[in-house]
Structures are given as structure tokens and as C-alpha cells.
Scaffold this active site. Structure first.
Site, mmCIF file in Angstrom:
data_model
loop_
_atom_site.group_PDB
_atom_site.id
_atom_site.type_symbol
_atom_site.label_atom_id
_atom_site.label_comp_id
_atom_site.label_asym_id
_atom_site.label_seq_id
_atom_site.Cartn_x
_atom_site.Cartn_y
_atom_site.Cartn_z
ATOM 1 N N ASP A 16 59.634 7.405 12.425
ATOM 2 C CA ASP A 16 59.820 8.289 13.565
ATOM 3 C C ASP A 16 60.835 9.278 12.992
ATOM 4 O O ASP A 16 60.683 10.662 13.351
ATOM 5 C CB ASP A 16 60.533 7.438 14.563
ATOM 6 C CG ASP A 16 59.620 6.606 15.380
ATOM 7 O OD1 ASP A 16 58.283 6.810 15.286
ATOM 8 O OD2 ASP A 16 59.982 5.619 16.099
ATOM 9 N N ARG A 97 77.146 3.136 16.656
ATOM 10 C CA ARG A 97 76.742 4.349 17.143
ATOM 11 C C ARG A 97 77.778 5.399 17.477
ATOM 12 O O ARG A 97 77.090 6.731 17.185
ATOM 13 C CB ARG A 97 75.815 4.025 18.555
ATOM 14 C CG ARG A 97 74.432 3.264 18.365
ATOM 15 C CD ARG A 97 73.990 3.335 17.079
ATOM 16 N NE ARG A 97 72.739 2.531 17.032
ATOM 17 C CZ ARG A 97 72.278 2.069 15.725
ATOM 18 N NH1 ARG A 97 73.012 2.288 14.806
ATOM 19 N NH2 ARG A 97 71.213 1.415 15.673
ATOM 20 N N ASP A 126 70.517 3.072 22.401
ATOM 21 C CA ASP A 126 70.924 3.816 21.623
ATOM 22 C C ASP A 126 70.803 5.341 21.779
ATOM 23 O O ASP A 126 71.605 6.276 21.548
ATOM 24 C CB ASP A 126 70.372 3.853 20.052
ATOM 25 C CG ASP A 126 70.560 2.486 19.250
ATOM 26 O OD1 ASP A 126 71.663 2.017 19.509
ATOM 27 O OD2 ASP A 126 70.046 2.215 18.230
ATOM 28 N N SER A 177 61.583 -4.640 15.018
ATOM 29 C CA SER A 177 62.403 -3.885 14.997
ATOM 30 C C SER A 177 63.640 -4.302 14.402
ATOM 31 O O SER A 177 64.355 -4.841 15.117
ATOM 32 C CB SER A 177 62.560 -2.893 16.340
ATOM 33 O OG SER A 177 63.524 -1.694 16.265
#
Length: 400
Positions: A16, A97, A126, A177
Site C-alpha cells: 500500500d 503512532r 491508525d 496483517s
């Protein structure tokens, strides 16, 4: 129509974020894409990732080693707050994050970018953490999220990338993932989406199966200074080394696995597998040391603060004024949280078996039932009379 001319893209090297580079330029008119990969102690070689970004069309590919900052300024604060989202998850991924958001904003300022971008989809947490963190640090900076808007499946994204020379995965990609940093791993998707499916051993990396753990227990002594872990078995260690060594020690005994259904920020439930060996044990040890060194009213009141603190981290509000205000309270409570906790590691269990502190308010001659007892037993009768007086008056009124 282009939304920005120069963009700093959070880059992982995956499909991605790699496709984001030509997509931003060809579909949204971005002239220059600068990528930024954050090294948070995930143990990966980032040089190939850096080179891949350039092959995908980035004008510059940055790698920032922020591992020590990650531990000192984020993980240690969370440990002092005993943060466990929904009483289980110690926020290993969520804590990364806001730091990545800060690195993006700093890079955008340094390189004169008018936007930052990430590869998050519209279903996860996220996107919230990045977007809110960035807008808190620089509300004038645009945030672009191509993967949230392009509407392509993974297969379509791979095909799109191939048109611009981005190689497709050589082997069949994992159905999972996975996100990893020094604090732990999070695993989701694939067969794990069925809540009844037992996680196969292949999803774990930092922790052993119970059947593969040592048949003898091992003891570890963790030293704290004002709430901050500083030593293992008497050896003073830096923040990164301490977490790294404790991960190996604890994971060897099969400790640190979490399998939970959690409530995402966007309103859906997800099934998540976490491995956070050191972080879980450090929070457990820290909370126990607080019970030895803090008064009852502080520890009891602090539980509500800890729950709120964990929610703020999970929901992307690290840079909120509320979190900063709570930090002031937590920091003050940690002034006396210095000492050592002894933990027994064995077959998936971390059991606290001892604790010691020069600031201990545990008083043996008051607690003992032996001959050294200094507690005034006669005083208890009067205390109980006053303590129970409201209940006694109420009982008389309802039973009269």
C-alpha cells in the site's frame, strides 16, 4: 487535481505505501514525494526499504531511528500510568503512532512540504491516530490518505503498482496483517477473523509455546526509580536494552500473549493477537511497587486516571490537553515509586513473589499477628462505631 505539491509519506515498504508513491503523483498531482520510515526497534533492516522507496519514485527516502525516544518518552509514560486498554492490551502499537506523526510533521517542516500522507485504510484505528496527531502538532498541514480513498482491492493495488515498475510480492503474501516494534507485535486478519479459530503457532514470534518453555522457573528482579524501570537483576540498563533483554527473558517462558476482541475507535469490533512480553510484566511490576509505596487513596484514585489515559492513547489523543494534564498528576505520584520487584517466570505465568523499597509504607510491626504487634486493638471498637454509624442510623429508619 493535485492536493499538494510536496508530500512526506509514512513508509513501511509494503504494497500500500509503495503504491501510494506513484498514486500521489499520477492521480493527485503531487510533484515530489519524500518517504519516511521510522525505526522503532522492530528489528528489520531498513536499508532495503529505503532503497525501495527510491525505486518507487520517491525523491528522497528518510530513515529515522527513534527507538530510544519511543521507549523513554512514550512507553515509560504508559508504564507509569499502568495503561491497559480494556484492561488487557498495553498499547504497544498505539504508542508508536503519535511518535511517527511527530516525525512526519518535523520532516514536513524541514523539507518545506505542504502535506503529509499515510497508507491507512478507512476501517482501522491508525488513520485516526495519525490524522488527529498531525492536526494537533500542525493544524495547517494537509493530511492525505490515498488508501482510504482509492477503492482498490489488494490485487488491484498490486496491478496498479506494476504499471509503474513496482514489483509484486514474489511469494504468496501472508494472510495476516502484522505490525511490530520494540514493545511488541500485533497480528490480525486472515483466519483470525473467525473468533473461534485458535491462533496457530506461526503467528507468534516473541513468545514460546508453553510446551517449548523451560521446565524450571526463572526469577528476575526489576528495579525502578521514580516509576521508571532502570535495572534487571541489579544491572543498570539503558531504556532500549532493558526492554530488549526483558522481552527475550519473559518471552522464553511463554509470557506476553493476548488474544482479544477489542472495540476499535471507528465503532467496529476486531479480533487482535498481541505479543507484549516485557511491557506486560513491567506494568504488572510497576503497579505492585505502587501498592508498596503509595497511599490507598492515591492508588485507588489513580485507577480511573489510568483507564482514561489508556483510552486517550488508543483513540489517538496523545497530544490532547487532557493527556498532558493527567501527566502532571501521574508524574507527581511517581516521586516515591522507587524500589525492586522480584518475579517468578514459569510456564506462561509471571508471578510477583517479592518487593522492596526504601519508600515502603508497609509497616511490619503494625501488620504482624505475632508478638511484635504494635497495633492498638482497643482503638478498633471506637473506629467501627463511628465508621458504621450512618449505616446503623439508616437501618433503624427503614426497619422502624
Amino acid at each position: 487535481m493535485g492536493r499538494a505539491k510536496k508530500v512526506v509519506l509514512a513508509y513501511s515498504g509494503g504494497v500500500d505505501t509503495s503504491v501510494c508513491i506513484p498514486y500521489l503523483m499520477n492521480e493527485w498531482g503531487v510533484e515530489e514525494v519524500i518517504t519516511l520510515a521510522a525505526d522503532l526497534g522492530q528489528g528489520e533492516e531498513l536499508k532495503p526499504i529505503q532503497e525501495k522507496a527510491l525505486r518507487c519514485g520517491a525523491v528522497e527516502s528518510l530513515v529515522e531511528d527513534a527507538t530510544e525516544t519511543f521507549v523513554k518518552d512514550y512507553a515509560f509514560r504508559a508504564i507509569c500510568a499502568n495503561t491497559l486498554y480494556e484492561n488487557r492490551y498495553p498499547l504497544s502499537t498505539a504508542l508508536a503512532r503519535p511518535l511517527i506523526a511527530k516525525l512526519l510533521v518535523d520532516a514536513a517542516e524541514k523539507y518545506g512540504a505542504d502535506a503529509v500522507a499515510h497508507g491507512c485504510t478507512g476501517k482501522g484505528n491508525d488513520q485516526v491516530r495519525f490524522d488527529v496527531g498531525i492536526m494537533a502538532l500542525n493544524p495547517n498541514l494537509k493530511v492525505l490518505a490515498p488508501a482510504r480513498e482509492w477503492g482498490m482491492s489488494r490485487e488491484e493495488a498490486i496491478s496498479y503498482g506494476e504499471k509503474f515498475g513496482i514489483e509484486s510480492p514474489v511469494k504468496k503474501s501472508s494472510p495476516y496483517s502484522i505490525d511490530k516494534n520494540l514493545l511488541g507485535r500485533s497480528v490480525e486478519a486472515g483466519p483470525l477473523e473467525d473468533p473461534m479459530t485458535e491462533p496457530p503457532e506461526e503467528v507468534y514470534e516473541m513468545t514460546r509455546a508453553i510446551s517449548d518453555t523451560p521446565d524450571e522457573p526463572e526469577y528476575v528482579e526489576i528495579g525502578f526509580e521514580q516509576g521508571i524501570p532502570v535495572s534487571l537483576n541489579g544491572d543498570l540498563l539503558g531504556p532500549v536494552d532493558l526492554i530488549s533483554q526483558l522481552n527475550g527473558l519473559v518471552g522464553k517462558h511463554g509470557i506476553g500473549r493476548i488474544d482479544m476482541i477489542e472495540n476499535r475507535v471507528v465503532g467496529i469490533k476486531s479480533r487482535e493477537i498481541y505479543e507484549t512480553p516485557a511491557l506486560l510484566v513491567l506494568i504488572q511490576a510497576h503497579r505492585d511497587l505502587e501498592s508498596l509505596t503509595l497511599t490507598a487513596d492515591i492508588t485507588q484514585y489513580k485507577r480511573g486516571i489510568e483507564q482514561t489515559y489508556g483510552q486517550l492513547i488508543y483513540q489517538g489523543l496523545w497530544y490532547s490537553p487532557l493527556r498532558q494534564a493527567l501527566d502532571a498528576f501521574i508524574t507527581q505520584t511517581q516521586e516515591r515509586v522507587t524500589g525492586m520487584i522480584r518475579i517468578k517466570l514459569f510456564k506462561g505465568n509471571a508471578v510477583i513473589v517479592g518487593r522492596r523499597s526504601d519508600n515502603s509504607i508497609y509497616t511490619p510491626d503494625l501488620a504482624t499477628y505475632g508478638a511484635d504487634d504494635q497495633f492498638d486493638h482497643k482503638a478498633a471498637e471506637g473506629f467501627i462505631y463511628i465508621w458504621g454509624l450512618p449505616t446503623r442510623v439508616w437501618s433503624k429508619s427503614v426497619n422502624s
